[in-house]
Design a protein around this motif. Structure first.
Motif, PDB file in Angstrom:
ATOM      1  N   LEU A  64      17.385  94.530  96.688  1.00 57.78           N
ATOM      2  CA  LEU A  64      16.299  94.995  97.533  1.00 57.78           C
ATOM      3  C   LEU A  64      16.744  94.724  98.960  1.00 57.78           C
ATOM      4  N   VAL A  65      16.575  95.722  99.822  1.00 51.82           N
ATOM      5  CA  VAL A  65      17.091  95.625 101.180  1.00 51.82           C
ATOM      6  C   VAL A  65      15.971  95.983 102.157  1.00 51.82           C
ATOM      7  N   GLN A  66      15.643  95.047 103.036  1.00 49.69           N
ATOM      8  CA  GLN A  66      14.704  95.353 104.104  1.00 49.69           C
ATOM      9  C   GLN A  66      15.527  95.718 105.326  1.00 49.69           C
ATOM     10  N   VAL A  67      15.268  96.925 105.854  1.00 51.98           N
ATOM     11  CA  VAL A  67      15.979  97.362 107.056  1.00 51.98           C
ATOM     12  C   VAL A  67      15.058  97.245 108.258  1.00 51.98           C
ATOM     13  N   TRP A 124      11.966  99.431 103.125  1.00 51.39           N
ATOM     14  CA  TRP A 124      12.614  98.748 102.011  1.00 51.39           C
ATOM     15  C   TRP A 124      13.400  99.773 101.207  1.00 51.39           C
ATOM     16  N   LEU A 125      14.581  99.362 100.775  1.00 53.68           N
ATOM     17  CA  LEU A 125      15.421 100.187  99.923  1.00 53.68           C
ATOM     18  C   LEU A 125      15.757  99.415  98.653  1.00 53.68           C
ATOM     19  N   LYS A 126      15.995 100.153  97.603  1.00 53.60           N
ATOM     20  CA  LYS A 126      16.563  99.572  96.382  1.00 53.60           C
ATOM     21  C   LYS A 126      17.945 100.204  96.261  1.00 53.60           C
ATOM     22  N   MET A 127      18.979  99.363  96.254  1.00 58.13           N
ATOM     23  CA  MET A 127      20.354  99.849  96.203  1.00 58.13           C
ATOM     24  C   MET A 127      21.065  99.272  94.992  1.00 58.13           C
ATOM     25  N   THR A 128      21.756 100.143  94.252  1.00 66.00           N
ATOM     26  CA  THR A 128      22.545  99.712  93.104  1.00 66.00           C
ATOM     27  C   THR A 128      23.983 100.141  93.327  1.00 66.00           C
ATOM     28  N   LEU A 129      24.868  99.146  93.351  1.00 64.55           N
ATOM     29  CA  LEU A 129      26.291  99.358  93.626  1.00 64.55           C
ATOM     30  C   LEU A 129      27.118  98.918  92.432  1.00 64.55           C
ATOM     31  N   THR A 130      28.351  99.426  92.374  1.00 63.45           N
ATOM     32  CA  THR A 130      29.296  98.964  91.349  1.00 63.45           C
ATOM     33  C   THR A 130      30.516  98.315  91.987  1.00 63.45           C
ATOM     34  N   GLU A 131      30.498  98.187  93.298  1.00 61.53           N
ATOM     35  CA  GLU A 131      31.567  97.461  93.978  1.00 61.53           C
ATOM     36  C   GLU A 131      30.907  96.413  94.863  1.00 61.53           C
ATOM     37  N   GLY A 132      31.662  95.428  95.276  1.00 59.83           N
ATOM     38  CA  GLY A 132      31.067  94.367  96.070  1.00 59.83           C
ATOM     39  C   GLY A 132      32.018  93.800  97.099  1.00 59.83           C
ATOM     40  N   TYR A 134      33.044  92.224 100.736  1.00 64.09           N
ATOM     41  CA  TYR A 134      32.414  91.171 101.533  1.00 64.09           C
ATOM     42  C   TYR A 134      31.355  91.773 102.451  1.00 64.09           C
ATOM     43  N   ARG A 135      30.108  91.333 102.294  1.00 66.37           N
ATOM     44  CA  ARG A 135      28.965  91.769 103.102  1.00 66.37           C
ATOM     45  C   ARG A 135      28.787  93.289 103.104  1.00 66.37           C
ATOM     46  N   GLN A 136      29.097  93.891 101.968  1.00 66.25           N
ATOM     47  CA  GLN A 136      29.134  95.351 101.892  1.00 66.25           C
ATOM     48  C   GLN A 136      27.806  96.012 102.244  1.00 66.25           C
ATOM     49  N   ILE A 137      26.712  95.570 101.662  1.00 67.55           N
ATOM     50  CA  ILE A 137      25.438  96.239 101.939  1.00 67.55           C
ATOM     51  C   ILE A 137      25.082  96.111 103.414  1.00 67.55           C
ATOM     52  N   ARG A 138      25.249  94.950 103.985  1.00 67.10           N
ATOM     53  CA  ARG A 138      24.953  94.774 105.408  1.00 67.10           C
ATOM     54  C   ARG A 138      25.781  95.744 106.257  1.00 67.10           C
ATOM     55  N   LYS A 139      27.053  95.885 105.923  1.00 68.44           N
ATOM     56  CA  LYS A 139      27.929  96.797 106.666  1.00 68.44           C
ATOM     57  C   LYS A 139      27.536  98.253 106.430  1.00 68.44           C
ATOM     58  N   MET A 140      27.099  98.584 105.227  1.00 64.52           N
ATOM     59  CA  MET A 140      26.657  99.952 104.939  1.00 64.52           C
ATOM     60  C   MET A 140      25.425 100.302 105.785  1.00 64.52           C
ATOM     61  N   ASN A 146      21.486 100.978 111.497  1.00 65.05           N
ATOM     62  CA  ASN A 146      20.324 100.160 111.236  1.00 65.05           C
ATOM     63  C   ASN A 146      20.792  98.725 111.049  1.00 65.05           C
ATOM     64  N   LYS A 147      19.879  97.825 110.718  1.00 65.02           N
ATOM     65  CA  LYS A 147      20.222  96.421 110.521  1.00 65.02           C
ATOM     66  C   LYS A 147      19.504  95.907 109.280  1.00 65.02           C
ATOM     67  N   CYS A 148      20.231  95.155 108.478  1.00 70.51           N
ATOM     68  CA  CYS A 148      19.664  94.551 107.273  1.00 70.51           C
ATOM     69  C   CYS A 148      18.939  93.263 107.663  1.00 70.51           C
ATOM     70  N   LYS A 149      17.648  93.194 107.356  1.00 68.85           N
ATOM     71  CA  LYS A 149      16.859  92.000 107.676  1.00 68.85           C
ATOM     72  C   LYS A 149      16.725  91.070 106.475  1.00 68.85           C
ATOM     73  N   ARG A 150      16.603  91.614 105.283  1.00 70.70           N
ATOM     74  CA  ARG A 150      16.521  90.818 104.053  1.00 70.70           C
ATOM     75  C   ARG A 150      17.399  91.484 103.008  1.00 70.70           C
TER      76      ARG A 150
END
Length: 185
Positions: A64-67, A124-132, A134-140, A146-150
């Motif tokens: 779960l990602v809060q932007v 809020w986003l729900k993201m499902t990845l198969t790779e990980g 370093y800090r991938q979601i934040r960088k995405m 935008n900026k990842c808050k949570r």
């Protein structure tokens, strides 16, 4: 909480402070950075990391990602398709396609509080990845301006955070553990 048991010089909250008698050799799989929260798998089986994250079979992790601001449908489509992020060593990497959907504020079971002022735009986003990486979601999220808050990991394959309270442990029998992670042992 840092995803380690010892070795912190700054008295951060670490796994060793959890009120649980961990067996010797317990280690974290799929670590979380110190700004992230949610599901963390701990095991004494050293093969699990290789079977789960270093195999040819891709395994899903859901977050779960809060932007910080509103996010457009175009941003979401770009995230789904793959965006270019910067890895360590200044190497550019295009992320693999992933699942992304806009969601309402998550359930209270995750003890979600809005870290932003009520009038501040966020999503809020729900993201499902198969790779990980370093800090991938934040960088995405940064890649779509935008900026990842949570950032809360809610599952790895079929092992789910559910209503597990913060700092608590849920144990699984080895056979069920491997079945939920969809790996052979």
């Amino acid at each position: 909480m840092l995803s380690q048991f010892t070795g912190d010089k700054f008295d951060n909250n670490m796994l060793g402070k959890i009120d649980f008698d961990f067996p010797e050799g317990t280690h974290a799989i799929g670590r979380l950075d110190n700004l992230s929260e949610g599901l963390l798998i701990l095991t004494t089986n050293k093969k699990v990391t290789k079977l789960l994250f270093n195999s040819k079979i891709l395994h899903k992790r859901t977050y779960l990602v809060q932007v910080d601001a509103t996010i457009t449908d175009e941003n979401i489509e770009n995230l789904r398709s793959g965006v270019e992020i910067l890895l360590r060593g200044n190497k550019l990497w295009t992320t693999s396609p992933c699942e992304v959907e806009r969601i309402e504020k998550p359930d209270d079971c995750y003890n979600i509080v809005n870290t932003l002022h009520p009038r501040h735009p966020h999503a809020w986003l729900k993201m499902t990845l198969t790779e990980g990486k370093y800090r991938q979601i934040r960088k995405m999220i940064i890649a779509v301006n935008n900026k990842c808050k949570r950032l809360i990991r809610t599952s790895i394959e079929d092992i789910e955070l559910g209503d597990l309270p913060v700092g608590k442990v849920r144990e699984y029998e080895e056979e069920e553990f491997f079945k939920l992670l969809k790996i052979d042992y």
